[in-house]
Design a protein around this motif. Sequence first.
Motif, PDB file in Angstrom:
ATOM      1  N   TYR A   1       0.831  -1.209   0.000  1.00  0.00           N
ATOM      2  CA  TYR A   1       0.000   0.000   0.000  1.00  0.00           C
ATOM      3  C   TYR A   1       0.868   1.263   0.000  1.00  0.00           C
ATOM      4  O   TYR A   1       0.594   2.235  -0.721  1.00  0.00           O
ATOM      5  CB  TYR A   1      -0.912   0.015   1.226  1.00  0.00           C
TER       6      TYR A   1
ATOM      7  N   ASN B   1      -3.640   5.821   3.625  1.00  0.00           N
ATOM      8  CA  ASN B   1      -4.673   5.469   4.615  1.00  0.00           C
ATOM      9  C   ASN B   1      -4.811   3.966   4.756  1.00  0.00           C
ATOM     10  O   ASN B   1      -4.930   3.440   5.866  1.00  0.00           O
ATOM     11  CB  ASN B   1      -6.014   6.089   4.213  1.00  0.00           C
ATOM     12  N   GLU B   2      -4.794   3.258   3.611  1.00  0.00           N
ATOM     13  CA  GLU B   2      -4.896   1.801   3.650  1.00  0.00           C
ATOM     14  C   GLU B   2      -3.680   1.192   4.345  1.00  0.00           C
ATOM     15  O   GLU B   2      -3.803   0.233   5.117  1.00  0.00           O
ATOM     16  CB  GLU B   2      -5.019   1.240   2.234  1.00  0.00           C
TER      17      GLU B   2
ATOM     18  N   LEU C   1      -1.824   2.645   6.631  1.00  0.00           N
ATOM     19  CA  LEU C   1      -1.935   2.946   8.053  1.00  0.00           C
ATOM     20  C   LEU C   1      -2.920   1.994   8.733  1.00  0.00           C
ATOM     21  O   LEU C   1      -2.645   1.457   9.814  1.00  0.00           O
ATOM     22  CB  LEU C   1      -2.398   4.395   8.214  1.00  0.00           C
ATOM     23  N   SER C   2      -4.042   1.763   8.078  1.00  0.00           N
ATOM     24  CA  SER C   2      -5.041   0.844   8.643  1.00  0.00           C
ATOM     25  C   SER C   2      -4.480  -0.568   8.776  1.00  0.00           C
ATOM     26  O   SER C   2      -4.716  -1.254   9.783  1.00  0.00           O
ATOM     27  CB  SER C   2      -6.281   0.844   7.735  1.00  0.00           C
ATOM     28  N   THR C   3      -3.710  -0.997   7.771  1.00  0.00           N
ATOM     29  CA  THR C   3      -3.147  -2.353   7.810  1.00  0.00           C
ATOM     30  C   THR C   3      -2.100  -2.479   8.913  1.00  0.00           C
ATOM     31  O   THR C   3      -2.027  -3.498   9.614  1.00  0.00           O
ATOM     32  CB  THR C   3      -2.524  -2.691   6.446  1.00  0.00           C
TER      33      THR C   3
ATOM     34  N   GLU D   1      -2.090  -0.817  11.643  1.00  0.00           N
ATOM     35  CA  GLU D   1      -2.826  -0.841  12.910  1.00  0.00           C
ATOM     36  C   GLU D   1      -3.409  -2.223  13.175  1.00  0.00           C
ATOM     37  O   GLU D   1      -3.438  -2.694  14.317  1.00  0.00           O
ATOM     38  CB  GLU D   1      -3.919   0.226  12.879  1.00  0.00           C
ATOM     39  N   GLN D   2      -3.868  -2.897  12.101  1.00  0.00           N
ATOM     40  CA  GLN D   2      -4.321  -4.289  12.243  1.00  0.00           C
ATOM     41  C   GLN D   2      -3.185  -5.165  12.766  1.00  0.00           C
ATOM     42  O   GLN D   2      -3.389  -6.012  13.648  1.00  0.00           O
ATOM     43  CB  GLN D   2      -4.792  -4.833  10.898  1.00  0.00           C
TER      44      GLN D   2
ATOM     45  N   LYS E   1      -2.580  -4.584  16.418  1.00  0.00           N
ATOM     46  CA  LYS E   1      -3.595  -5.229  17.259  1.00  0.00           C
ATOM     47  C   LYS E   1      -3.306  -6.714  17.414  1.00  0.00           C
ATOM     48  O   LYS E   1      -3.561  -7.308  18.458  1.00  0.00           O
ATOM     49  CB  LYS E   1      -4.976  -5.034  16.638  1.00  0.00           C
TER      50      LYS E   1
ATOM     51  N   LYS F   1       4.768   4.070  10.408  1.00  0.00           N
ATOM     52  CA  LYS F   1       3.590   4.909  10.623  1.00  0.00           C
ATOM     53  C   LYS F   1       3.996   6.380  10.725  1.00  0.00           C
ATOM     54  O   LYS F   1       3.305   7.265  10.200  1.00  0.00           O
ATOM     55  CB  LYS F   1       2.869   4.480  11.914  1.00  0.00           C
TER      56      LYS F   1
END
Length: 610
Positions: free
Chosen positions: A191, A198-199, A201-203, A205-206, A209, A221
């Motif tokens: 990405y 954005n994608e 960053l979301s990945t 964060e996944q 987690k 990040k």
Amino acid sequence: MSRTGAVFLFLLGLLVAAPVHAQQRTPQPGATPSAGKPEKSAKPKKLSRKERRALAQRADIESMQMQKRPLSEKDRELSEAFFVDGLRYLMLEDYNKALERLLKAYALNPANAAINYKIAETNLLSGNLSDATNFAQTAVKLDPKNAYYYLLLAQIYSSQKQYDQAIKVYTTLIKDVPDSGNYLFNLADLYMAQGKLNEALSTFEQAEKKFGPIDEVSFKKQQIYLKQNNLDKALQEGEALIAANPDEIRYVLAQAQMYAANSRFPDAIRVAQQALQQDPSNPQARMILADVYRQQNNPQESQKQIKLAFESPGLDIDSKVRILIDYIKQLPNPALNQPALELAEITTRTHPKEAKAFSVAGDIQTITDNKPAARTSYLKALQLDNSKFQIWQQVVLIDAELNQVDSLLLHTDQALELFPNQASLWFYNGVAYMLKKQPTKGVKALEYGRKLATDNPELLAQFDTQLGDAYHELKDFAKSDAAYEAALVFDANNAQALNNYSYYLSLRGEKLDKAKEMAGKLVKQNPDNDTYLDTYGWVLYRLKDYTGARQQFELALKTTKDATVIEHYGDVLYQLGERDKALAEWQRAQKLGGASPLIDRKIKDKKLYE
């Protein structure tokens, strides 16, 4: 048709035939079809996207199952032998033979996922991306739980810049294959490479987690936040990195650099000094501080920090050279000359075995007009590495500029042993012999070098000019004149050729009108040059234009104390009948030294001798 083509046609036939076969209706028990009357069918239900995908997957599976047929023990052993043989050639990077063996294994066992995978890999390595894609897709369908098959397919798509397809492959891998969460990092990097921040960053964060905080993820990040111009978030991430890794100085330095780049100077100084508390000699922290102080218009403190960085063994020679080259681009500059010289001195002192340290020091010394020191630095560089022609050239140019003839001859001789095809070295070698009053050797060097300069008209003209002087010394006047003429063909305003040619013609008393024309042209272009004024005056003297000659000599004497000019002035005064004044000028010329061998007779007899 090739075997591979036949196999693909067979597969295509199966894929086309399968749905037709699946749609054939089978009469139900007890049903009585109406003779000759079409059965009324219900309106087909519209399928959802999920259902269509499921049907397509089932069709693929059924098609592959139809490819499977029981293998005899002999065929199985033969297929495995071809497969192993193909792997051996693949390891040897003989892709043609590897593919040949693997396709033979495939012909016997087309539904084997491993064979499809290796054929795909071989095609990728050999650049056949279309076939690589097809076989990799088949491998994934045959064994949809093998992560390596997905990874190869994603790599193939990426090689074709089909990043959206690669992303789909990673997404499916992570969703469908157990324990594949670690590939979230690959997906996030993909990405990022596409600029889908954005994608990415979301990945990331996944991934956090799933695996908890990870330094490299936090760092990436932070880079995403910077690209999104979200400085506060980036700085927050950086501070968190430092807090989680108090002994990891690279995060401290990155944070200080970020503050500095965004003009947050107090914070940049604070964090850089924090890095220095961990490592007092850290050169990166010193360079950050130097840049901050420079931007705060504090050159003294900035230079202090740079010098401390240069003294540090942690700053390698290549980094120092890059910094010094940045200085060179700004030189000469009264405000930077001395700081640059000081840094060059530190560099040579801390890297005494590095030729490039002395070379860049020589460049700085040359630009700042420290020629003797520059030559010393260049010669030290050549002691460490004599393979750089440009450094030899610099040494020779300085020798010539300083008029150190012995050094010029020595260094051109040494350089020519290494670079015998460099015309410029032969030029200066010839000049050195001329200055040593050895015109025969000078002519030999110049003539040889001239043959090497035929593709450089400007250098060729310089050779011709020097040859004009050299042949004059040898009294080969025909060759001397021809050489000057050749130089003037290239550049009709060649000052050295115009001056020397006209002067030597006047000494010989030949072509005086031509000499007058050349000398007059030169003086018109250079009205304040005493050498050219003297030449023009002497040409006029030889034409017996004593009044005109006197005027030129008197102009020359405003700026020169050259004994030859003064003696010439005495000669023209004698011709004009001012013999007492002539004697006084001769005596002045004699006292200065450098006059003609006739000067003593002129003074003794108070008479002009020519």
